[in-house]
Design a protein around this motif. Structure first.
Motif, PDB file in Angstrom:
ATOM      1  N   HIS A 102     -15.523 -37.832  71.481  1.00 54.12           N
ATOM      2  CA  HIS A 102     -16.691 -37.304  70.800  1.00 54.12           C
ATOM      3  C   HIS A 102     -17.222 -36.097  71.559  1.00 54.12           C
ATOM      4  O   HIS A 102     -16.812 -35.832  72.685  1.00 54.12           O
ATOM      5  CB  HIS A 102     -17.782 -38.389  70.720  1.00 54.12           C
ATOM      6  CG  HIS A 102     -17.346 -39.584  69.958  1.00 54.12           C
ATOM      7  ND1 HIS A 102     -17.008 -40.765  70.567  1.00 54.12           N
ATOM      8  CD2 HIS A 102     -17.158 -39.773  68.641  1.00 54.12           C
ATOM      9  CE1 HIS A 102     -16.637 -41.635  69.650  1.00 54.12           C
ATOM     10  NE2 HIS A 102     -16.716 -41.058  68.478  1.00 54.12           N
ATOM     11  N   SER A 189     -13.565 -42.945  64.016  1.00 56.59           N
ATOM     12  CA  SER A 189     -13.523 -41.588  64.516  1.00 56.59           C
ATOM     13  C   SER A 189     -13.714 -41.564  66.026  1.00 56.59           C
ATOM     14  O   SER A 189     -14.639 -42.188  66.548  1.00 56.59           O
ATOM     15  CB  SER A 189     -14.652 -40.806  63.837  1.00 56.59           C
ATOM     16  OG  SER A 189     -14.745 -39.526  64.371  1.00 56.59           O
TER      17      SER A 189
ATOM     18  N   ARG B 126     -22.304 -37.636  59.868  1.00 57.36           N
ATOM     19  CA  ARG B 126     -21.748 -38.925  60.322  1.00 57.36           C
ATOM     20  C   ARG B 126     -20.704 -38.689  61.399  1.00 57.36           C
ATOM     21  O   ARG B 126     -20.654 -39.401  62.398  1.00 57.36           O
ATOM     22  CB  ARG B 126     -21.143 -39.691  59.132  1.00 57.36           C
ATOM     23  CG  ARG B 126     -22.191 -40.331  58.224  1.00 57.36           C
ATOM     24  CD  ARG B 126     -21.526 -41.098  57.065  1.00 57.36           C
ATOM     25  NE  ARG B 126     -22.513 -41.731  56.199  1.00 57.36           N
ATOM     26  CZ  ARG B 126     -23.099 -42.901  56.429  1.00 57.36           C
ATOM     27  NH1 ARG B 126     -22.799 -43.573  57.530  1.00 57.36           N
ATOM     28  NH2 ARG B 126     -23.986 -43.391  55.583  1.00 57.36           N
ATOM     29  N   GLU B 127     -19.871 -37.692  61.198  1.00 58.20           N
ATOM     30  CA  GLU B 127     -18.820 -37.401  62.176  1.00 58.20           C
ATOM     31  C   GLU B 127     -19.421 -37.030  63.525  1.00 58.20           C
ATOM     32  O   GLU B 127     -18.993 -37.515  64.573  1.00 58.20           O
ATOM     33  CB  GLU B 127     -17.948 -36.259  61.641  1.00 58.20           C
ATOM     34  CG  GLU B 127     -16.894 -35.750  62.598  1.00 58.20           C
ATOM     35  CD  GLU B 127     -15.863 -36.788  62.974  1.00 58.20           C
ATOM     36  OE1 GLU B 127     -15.573 -37.654  62.124  1.00 58.20           O
ATOM     37  OE2 GLU B 127     -15.384 -36.757  64.116  1.00 58.20           O
ATOM     38  N   HIS B 128     -20.445 -36.202  63.501  1.00 57.09           N
ATOM     39  CA  HIS B 128     -21.025 -35.759  64.767  1.00 57.09           C
ATOM     40  C   HIS B 128     -21.728 -36.895  65.498  1.00 57.09           C
ATOM     41  O   HIS B 128     -21.772 -36.915  66.734  1.00 57.09           O
ATOM     42  CB  HIS B 128     -22.003 -34.605  64.535  1.00 57.09           C
ATOM     43  CG  HIS B 128     -22.250 -33.784  65.764  1.00 57.09           C
ATOM     44  ND1 HIS B 128     -21.397 -32.783  66.162  1.00 57.09           N
ATOM     45  CD2 HIS B 128     -23.207 -33.849  66.705  1.00 57.09           C
ATOM     46  CE1 HIS B 128     -21.847 -32.242  67.290  1.00 57.09           C
ATOM     47  NE2 HIS B 128     -22.947 -32.870  67.647  1.00 57.09           N
ATOM     48  N   LEU B 129     -22.283 -37.831  64.719  1.00 56.18           N
ATOM     49  CA  LEU B 129     -22.985 -38.960  65.333  1.00 56.18           C
ATOM     50  C   LEU B 129     -22.064 -40.161  65.528  1.00 56.18           C
ATOM     51  O   LEU B 129     -22.525 -41.245  65.870  1.00 56.18           O
ATOM     52  CB  LEU B 129     -24.192 -39.368  64.470  1.00 56.18           C
ATOM     53  CG  LEU B 129     -25.249 -38.282  64.280  1.00 56.18           C
ATOM     54  CD1 LEU B 129     -26.391 -38.800  63.413  1.00 56.18           C
ATOM     55  CD2 LEU B 129     -25.787 -37.800  65.622  1.00 56.18           C
ATOM     56  N   SER B 130     -20.774 -39.960  65.303  1.00 60.88           N
ATOM     57  CA  SER B 130     -19.841 -41.092  65.331  1.00 60.88           C
ATOM     58  C   SER B 130     -19.684 -41.671  66.727  1.00 60.88           C
ATOM     59  O   SER B 130     -19.063 -42.707  66.897  1.00 60.88           O
ATOM     60  CB  SER B 130     -18.474 -40.671  64.780  1.00 60.88           C
ATOM     61  OG  SER B 130     -17.912 -39.662  65.600  1.00 60.88           O
ATOM     62  N   GLY B 131     -20.221 -41.012  67.727  1.00 60.81           N
ATOM     63  CA  GLY B 131     -20.149 -41.533  69.087  1.00 60.81           C
ATOM     64  C   GLY B 131     -21.448 -42.163  69.555  1.00 60.81           C
ATOM     65  O   GLY B 131     -21.623 -42.435  70.744  1.00 60.81           O
ATOM     66  N   ASN B 132     -22.371 -42.387  68.637  1.00 65.73           N
ATOM     67  CA  ASN B 132     -23.647 -43.016  69.003  1.00 65.73           C
ATOM     68  C   ASN B 132     -23.824 -44.318  68.227  1.00 65.73           C
ATOM     69  O   ASN B 132     -23.991 -44.306  67.012  1.00 65.73           O
ATOM     70  CB  ASN B 132     -24.822 -42.063  68.695  1.00 65.73           C
ATOM     71  CG  ASN B 132     -24.912 -40.915  69.678  1.00 65.73           C
ATOM     72  OD1 ASN B 132     -24.134 -39.955  69.603  1.00 65.73           O
ATOM     73  ND2 ASN B 132     -25.825 -41.011  70.614  1.00 65.73           N
ATOM     74  N   TYR B 133     -23.786 -45.402  68.938  1.00 67.96           N
ATOM     75  CA  TYR B 133     -23.852 -46.721  68.325  1.00 67.96           C
ATOM     76  C   TYR B 133     -25.288 -47.089  67.986  1.00 67.96           C
ATOM     77  O   TYR B 133     -26.180 -46.948  68.819  1.00 67.96           O
ATOM     78  CB  TYR B 133     -23.267 -47.736  69.305  1.00 67.96           C
ATOM     79  CG  TYR B 133     -23.365 -49.198  68.920  1.00 67.96           C
ATOM     80  CD1 TYR B 133     -23.779 -50.153  69.848  1.00 67.96           C
ATOM     81  CD2 TYR B 133     -22.992 -49.635  67.648  1.00 67.96           C
ATOM     82  CE1 TYR B 133     -23.832 -51.486  69.528  1.00 67.96           C
ATOM     83  CE2 TYR B 133     -23.053 -50.979  67.325  1.00 67.96           C
ATOM     84  CZ  TYR B 133     -23.462 -51.909  68.267  1.00 67.96           C
ATOM     85  OH  TYR B 133     -23.517 -53.244  67.952  1.00 67.96           O
TER      86      TYR B 133
ATOM     87  N   LEU C 202     -27.663 -53.252  71.506  1.00 62.91           N
ATOM     88  CA  LEU C 202     -27.440 -52.079  72.347  1.00 62.91           C
ATOM     89  C   LEU C 202     -28.107 -52.245  73.709  1.00 62.91           C
ATOM     90  O   LEU C 202     -27.540 -51.885  74.740  1.00 62.91           O
ATOM     91  CB  LEU C 202     -27.913 -50.799  71.648  1.00 62.91           C
ATOM     92  CG  LEU C 202     -27.573 -49.510  72.400  1.00 62.91           C
ATOM     93  CD1 LEU C 202     -26.070 -49.398  72.662  1.00 62.91           C
ATOM     94  CD2 LEU C 202     -28.049 -48.290  71.622  1.00 62.91           C
ATOM     95  N   PRO C 718     -19.241 -51.282  64.079  1.00 66.31           N
ATOM     96  CA  PRO C 718     -19.262 -50.194  63.094  1.00 66.31           C
ATOM     97  C   PRO C 718     -20.039 -48.987  63.606  1.00 66.31           C
ATOM     98  O   PRO C 718     -21.132 -49.118  64.126  1.00 66.31           O
ATOM     99  CB  PRO C 718     -19.948 -50.826  61.882  1.00 66.31           C
ATOM    100  CG  PRO C 718     -20.612 -52.059  62.355  1.00 66.31           C
ATOM    101  CD  PRO C 718     -19.957 -52.480  63.620  1.00 66.31           C
ATOM    102  N   MET C 719     -19.436 -47.816  63.469  1.00 64.06           N
ATOM    103  CA  MET C 719     -20.074 -46.566  63.855  1.00 64.06           C
ATOM    104  C   MET C 719     -20.311 -45.722  62.596  1.00 64.06           C
ATOM    105  O   MET C 719     -19.780 -46.016  61.531  1.00 64.06           O
ATOM    106  CB  MET C 719     -19.204 -45.804  64.866  1.00 64.06           C
ATOM    107  CG  MET C 719     -18.824 -46.606  66.104  1.00 64.06           C
ATOM    108  SD  MET C 719     -20.200 -47.040  67.181  1.00 64.06           S
ATOM    109  CE  MET C 719     -20.389 -45.527  68.135  1.00 64.06           C
ATOM    110  N   ALA C 720     -21.063 -44.638  62.754  1.00 63.68           N
ATOM    111  CA  ALA C 720     -21.519 -43.877  61.585  1.00 63.68           C
ATOM    112  C   ALA C 720     -20.390 -43.326  60.736  1.00 63.68           C
ATOM    113  O   ALA C 720     -20.522 -43.208  59.519  1.00 63.68           O
ATOM    114  CB  ALA C 720     -22.425 -42.739  62.043  1.00 63.68           C
ATOM    115  N   GLY C 721     -19.287 -42.968  61.374  1.00 71.10           N
ATOM    116  CA  GLY C 721     -18.228 -42.280  60.645  1.00 71.10           C
ATOM    117  C   GLY C 721     -17.554 -43.107  59.564  1.00 71.10           C
ATOM    118  O   GLY C 721     -16.985 -42.564  58.628  1.00 71.10           O
TER     119      GLY C 721
END
Lengths: 286, 157, 789
Positions: A102, A189, B126-133, C202, C718-721
């Motif tokens: 990321h 992703s 969503r893609e940019h935030l895909s590393g924030n749980y 979290l 589950p993550m945002a993508g």
């Protein structure tokens, strides 16, 4: 988990760094630290020293020189993403880098770190194979060059000696008729891929005249499948034969994500999805 | 111990740190800036996201000694400058936070996208935030809040 | 037309408004227990058993004790002298048995990750360094890791005294299933397999305990959902009085049930604080969280359904086995989840024939207990999966089969086959609304066009019922000191502002907001003048806390009634001041007005000034009680059932087995929503936890009882993508039990999400004649089902 104790050294030159590596056999180099620090936090390794090479100017810089694109080992993934030279001369790298973790990781991680770490699930070692790159290495005895195809030896294994430092990657400039493709199958992703493929080739009037298929997350290291690639050259590309060759040239492993049979099945799917479009006029699959 | 000098939220700081102390523990334990949170310490969850020399980083994957000479911005500092006031308000209005634990990292990551300008698509957000749980919101409201802010900023241009 | 209490002018009930007091969380100025640092505080690290089952032969900590920063090292035997063991059983779960559990394992470790030694040091890092130098001599014992094997006749019991590994068995037989089966045109049997989950909050679990030797009082900072319960339990097991324990919850970084249970680590920290006379802090790291937070949902259910060709469902029949840990968790037990599966299967359908057996079985794995939507996801996945199979068997549309069998909207009150009582639900109205929201004909057309291109999309439905607002039937009747009532104290301060102290707690769902909304409405003040105090056993009424979706319905009702009582008291004083009667007055926006025409008579700040500073001007015998307390417990119904229905639209890549979620819809009927914005977001968050269950999450074990994916890279959350947008709609069927008519909503999203995703995947794969009834639906599972691997 908190990291175990270690000493911290910050040399001001590559030569000094090499000398320190020689003095401290239990030391590790740290550049971006995105893999190393995670493993330290998990107490998976206990180095005596961390030698920080993250600011050495000798390891930075992206430039075309003598017919190759030279990418400094300290080039951050974020820089790879935006570099005009890489976009022009090694577009496969520019395509692949978006799949590495990321944004917050990419601002720190380096290409040299990724290659030296040789994680079989990493994208960049496979790209180095696909691009037929050469690695520039400095040790106590001076500078040497090694083909990527010789550099990766196995699970997290490279030919780097404990007192050597990877300083740059040299990539042949993409020819006018170069085509590339990149795809990886990930659950989410930014995850490590279940299987991934980096492809680089040349296309002419009679199909592909050259093709390098470099796989990752399948087996203990990034792997080229030259026979599978050969089956796709020329006017009659044979995907069936190429798929059969994959079974022979790949050594898929079992892990929590998938077993070997699943991996091979997925690899065959990627083969069609990545190599197939290379035969079409647009010549790009990603 | 190693001495480091760095700027944190605009304040010049000099401190002695153990090499093994990561940046977030330094910020939280030494400086009392508890806005950056720890969720995994293996670089996956994004709760520790801060800015270092203008770029977002995982604070758990940066050693304090590596930040020597650097410029660190935490959520407290970024908040106090007003840089993300509109985004924070959008989060509140949309209820894009519930327990709030992921929120500092999420805001900093979102701002990293928004500062490029334009109105990203929902997929891009969503893609940019895909590393924030986030375990509470299910992300939909967060995407809404970021999208709303992007549109507001675009309109204000 | 008379207004109901909730139709008051300027009512905040039913209003979608942002939560007050959120700014600090967006500024990174929340106060989580993991942020807390107290003077002279020690950090504790737990050395945990590396084995699923082992005798602890000896512990040598001599080297560790000398390491830098180490204050003390404590073993199970030593701690047992300060903290007594507990057994997680409740009287109303007949036959439930378990063994005593200690804060630190004594003599034997029963799961990989069980705490064995506590190391107290100046910093967490130093405690971890010392932990590496403690040498524990273990003798490995054979671990019990398969629920079927554990339950089999002759299996070696984990606890010899208990005779076998069956912690609890429940049987139910309603109507005549065998006759119904015989009269069915089709009987379909199917096995459903569910991956074990954990909450992955979290903010990992954290606690700071501080024993003040001078005051002989223990202050415990713990993000618990039930602070009064913890106060009681800590006092009991440390052999001190409840009054000597104060529990403060602060901000909580996610809970979902994970932080409602009693953990060995928490008891150990409380005991260690008492031992040391200094604050002790434990903040779990992520790796230990995976093996020490409670797990849930480890079930295999063999289900059967009968159906006639005309589309009448004739019976449901299930045999459920669930593998828990080596102990039933304290005090809520590890049997409630299975008990709820039995209660809920088939409960949305008017089907009188129902047989169920559930066995709860000990294993040497991490203990399990209640986690968001307890049992509902299992029950819904089984029920809705069987219904789809029945539809397939008779060639009927899945929506049509549901139409013909869901309880009619005018069927209430009624009792389902399992004995659960419904006051009023809206299955059909909810289904109507769902179909309108999703535009099903358009989706079916899209699906058909995609199929023609070789792209396989699926639509799946899941109807569900959900237990909310539980009364004492849940725990109290079983002997647990878990309160099922909640209280609120409201007070008018000297400036005319209002403070409300409530016994419910906040984990981000908006408890403080809804208490403020309800209180402001009940009294008639602007919400900006209401301050809410939660999560402090010294400063709130005694109550149950927030769990099982009860905060709004029960806590909100208590606050409403307390607010009305204070309003009455205020109007009594106002009447005296204004020479009027309370019936002629009202309070609106903080001003006492004439009820008839709204003319302003007296600002509350002025009334407060008189009451507090010039009571000499009021009638001599007037008790100006500007503080009121009310407690509430639902009486008529043991639970307030709600209902809903969800739908998923997704795409299966049949070459890779990957599933892409395209969209999700939920219609939820939770009675009168106090704040629709918050309800919608609870639903969305709950849905995504269910989507995680459907596709990603599973605690995986090897045959030695080792959890092999205990980290954030291998346990997939589950993550945002990968998550879809989620459309939420509502139907409102209030409960007549309470004035505000609110039921709960916190768990509805999780109850049905995995079920409708599974149904959608099977719809997508229907041309292939493939049915998958196992979650998580990994690419490998899909490819194997398709015969591609």
């Amino acid at each position: 988990m908190k990291a175990p104790a270690f000493e911290y050294l910050r040399p001001t030159s590559v030569i000094e760094a090499i000398a320190l590596l020689g003095q401290h056999p239990e030391a590790k180099l740290i550049a971006g630290g995105q893999s190393l620090l995670a493993s330290l936090n998990l107490r998976l390794s206990q180095p005596s020293h961390l030698i920080d090479i993250g600011r050495l100017p000798e390891l930075r810089g992206i430039a075309v020189h003598g017919g190759v694109l030279r990418i400094g080992a300290l080039t951050r993934h974020a820089e790879t993403m935006t570099s005009p030279e890489i976009a022009t001369h090694a577009p496969l790298l520019a395509a692949a880098i978006h799949h590495v973790a990321h944004a917050a990781i990419r601002s720190r991680g380096t290409i040299g770190g990724s290659l030296a770490n040789a994680d079989p699930a990493a994208e960049l070692p496979a790209c180095a194979l696909a691009l037929d790159a050469t690695l520039v290495i400095i040790g106590p005895g001076g500078e040497r060059r090694e083909k990527a195809t010789d550099f990766f030896t196995g699970l997290f294994g490279t030919t780097l000696a404990p007192d050597e430092i990877l300083t740059a990657i040299e990539v042949p400039l993409a020819a006018a008729n170069a085509v590339h493709g990149f795809q990886e199958l990930t659950r989410r992703s930014g995850d490590y891929a279940i299987v991934g493929l980096a492809a680089q080739g040349l296309r002419g009037a009679n199909g592909l005249s050259a093709l390098r298929l470099a796989w990752f997350s399948i087996g203990s290291k990034a792997t080229l499948t030259p026979n599978a690639a050969a089956a796709l050259l020329g006017a009659q590309p044979d995907f069936t034969r190429a798929a059969e060759m994959l079974a022979q040239e790949l050594d898929p492993h079992d892990d929590l994500q998938a077993n070997a049979a699943t991996r091979l099945t997925l690899a065959r799917v990627l083969l069609r999805r990545v190599a197939g479009p290379l035969l079409t006029p647009s010549g790009i699959a990603a | 111990m190693t001495e480091i000098s760095l700027t944190v939220n605009g304040e010049a700081i000099t401190a002695n740190v153990l090499p093994r102390t990561h940046l977030v523990d330094f910020l939280r334990e030494e400086l009392g800036l508890t806005g950056a949170h720890l969720g995994c310490e293996h670089g996956v969850c994004g709760a520790c996201t801060v800015r270092l020399d203008g770029e977002i980083v995982r604070g758990c994957l940066v050693l304090a000694v590596q930040a020597d000479g650097g410029n660190v911005e935490t959520i407290e500092g970024i908040s106090d400058t007003g840089e993300i006031a509109d985004l924070q308000q959008a989060f509140i209005d949309r209820n894009a936070l519930q327990c709030g634990f992921c929120t500092p990292g999420m805001l900093i990551a979102a701002q990293d996208l928004l500062r490029h300008g334009g109105v990203p698509s929902r997929e891009e957000i969503r893609e940019h935030l895909s590393g924030n749980y986030c375990r509470c919101t299910g992300y939909h409201a967060i995407v809404d809040a970021v999208e709303t802010t992007a549109k507001q900023r675009e309109a204000a241009q | 037309m008379s207004l109901s209490p909730v139709d008051l002018p300027n009512s905040y009930i039913g209003r979608a408004m942002p939560r007050p007091n959120l700014a600090r969380l967006t500024q990174g100025r929340g106060e989580y227990v993991s942020d807390l640092s107290l003077p002279r505080m020690l950090h504790v690290v737990f050395l945990r058993s590396p084995y699923a089952h082992a005798e602890i032969v000896s512990i040598d900590s001599s080297e560790a004790a000398k390491m830098p920063g180490v204050a003390r090292i404590v073993t199970g035997r030593e701690l047992a002298e300060i903290c007594s063991p507990w057994i997680g059983v409740l009287g109303h779960l007949k036959g439930l048995k378990s063994a005593p559990q200690h804060a630190l394992a004594v003599d034997r470790a029963c799961w990989q990750g069980e705490p064995v030694v506590a190391i107290l040091a100046r910093t967490r890092a130093e405690a971890e360094d010392a932990a590496e130098r403690i040498y524990v001599d273990y003798t490995e014992l054979a671990p019990v890791v398969d629920a079927f094997a554990a339950a089999a006749l002759g299996a070696v019991p984990i606890h010899a005294d208990l005779g076998d590994n069956i912690a609890f068995e429940r049987k139910l037989d309603a109507g005549d299933v065998d006759a119904a089966a015989a009269s069915s045109d089709h009987v379909i049997a199917q096995r459903f397999v569910f991956g074990r989950h954990t909450g992955v909050t979290l903010e990992a679990r954290s606690i700071v305990a501080d024993w003040n030797r001078a005051e002989q009082r223990l202050t415990v900072h713990l993000g618990s959902q039930a602070p009064h319960m913890m106060q009681n339990i800590i006092a009991k097991h440390l052999a001190i009085e409840e009054q000597q324990v104060r529990v403060l919850t602060h901000d909580v970084g996610g809970s979902f049930g994970i932080k409602v249970h009693v953990y060995a680590e928490d008891m150990a920290v409380a005991a260690l604080a008492k031992l040391m006379g200094r604050p002790v802090k434990f903040f779990a790291d992520r790796l230990e969280s995976f093996v020490s937070d409670i797990h849930a949902r480890d079930h295999v259910v063999d289900g059967r359904i009968g159906v006639t060709n005309e589309g009448r469902i004739t019976f449901f029949d299930i045999d459920d086995i669930t593998g828990i840990g080596p102990f039933s968790v304290y005090p809520r037990t590890s049997a409630v989840e299975a008990n709820q599966v039995v209660n809920l299967v088939g409960g949305n359908y008017a089907v009188p024939n129902y047989r169920a057996r559930a066995r709860v079985v000990f294993q040497n794995k991490t203990p399990t207990s209640q986690y968001r939507a307890v049992g509902h996801p299992i029950a819904c996945s089984v029920t809705e999966g069987l219904v789809d199979l029945a539809a397939r068997a008779i060639g009927m549309d899945v929506v049509e089969l549901r139409r013909r069998n869901l309880y009619a909207d005018d069927a209430y009150p009624c009792t389902a086959a399992s004995g659960i009582k419904f006051e009023g639900l809206s299955h059909h109205a909810s289904l109507d609304k769902l179909l309108a929201m999703m535009d099903l004909p358009r989706l079916r057309k899209d699906q058909a066009e995609a199929r023609a291109r070789g792209v396989h999309r699926g639509i799946g439905f899941a109807s569900f019922i959900e237990i909310t607002n539980p009364g004492p039937a849940f725990y109290g009747v079983g002997g647990a000191r878990i309160s099922s009532q909640d209280g609120a104290t409201v007070k008018l301060d000297a400036t005319g502002a209002v403070t409300v102290q409530s016994s419910i707690t906040e984990q981000g769902q908006g408890s403080a907001a809804i208490i403020a909304q309800v209180t402001a409405t009940a009294i008639g003040v602007p919400i900006e003048r209401v301050r809410v105090i939660l999560g402090d056993t010294d400063n709130t009424p005694y109550g149950g806390g927030t769990w099982a979706s009860r905060g709004a319905g029960i806590g909100g009702e208590a606050a409403f009634q307390a607010g009305r009582a204070l309003r009455d008291n205020i109007l009594t004083v106002a009447a005296a001041i204004l020479q009027s009667t309370p019936e002629h007055l009202d309070i609106r926006q903080g001003v006492v007005v004439d009820a008839a025409d709204g003319r302003a008579r007296l600002d509350l700040s002025e009334l407060a000034r008189i009451a507090y500073f010039r009571p000499d001007t009021l009638p001599r015998d007037m008790q100006t009680e500007l503080m009121a307390t009310r407690h509430y417990v639902p009486r008529d119904y043991g639970f307030a059932f709600t209902n809903g229905i969800q739908a998923s639209y997704l795409e299966v890549d049949t070459e890779t087995g990957f599933i892409r979620l395209l969209h999700h819809w939920v219609v939820e009927d939770c009675g009168q929503p106090i704040n629709p914005l918050l309800v919608d977001e609870q639903v969305r968050g709950g849905v995504v936890q269910g989507l995680g269950a459907a596709l990603f999450e599973q605690c995986r074990y090897d045959d030695q009882g080792q959890m092999i994916n205990a980290n954030m890279a291998d346990y997939l959350v589950p993550m945002a993508g990968e998550m879809p947008d989620i459309a939420v709609g509502h139907v409102i069927t209030p409960t007549a039990e309470s004035a505000i008519g609110a039921k709960g909503a916190g768990e509805a999203g999780t109850a049905g999400a995995a079920a409708c995703v599974a149904n959608a995947v099977n719809d997508a794969l229907s041309p292939f004649g493939v049915v998958i009834t196992e979650i998580p639906l990994t690419p490998e599972l899909v490819l194997q089902a398709l015969g591609r691997v």
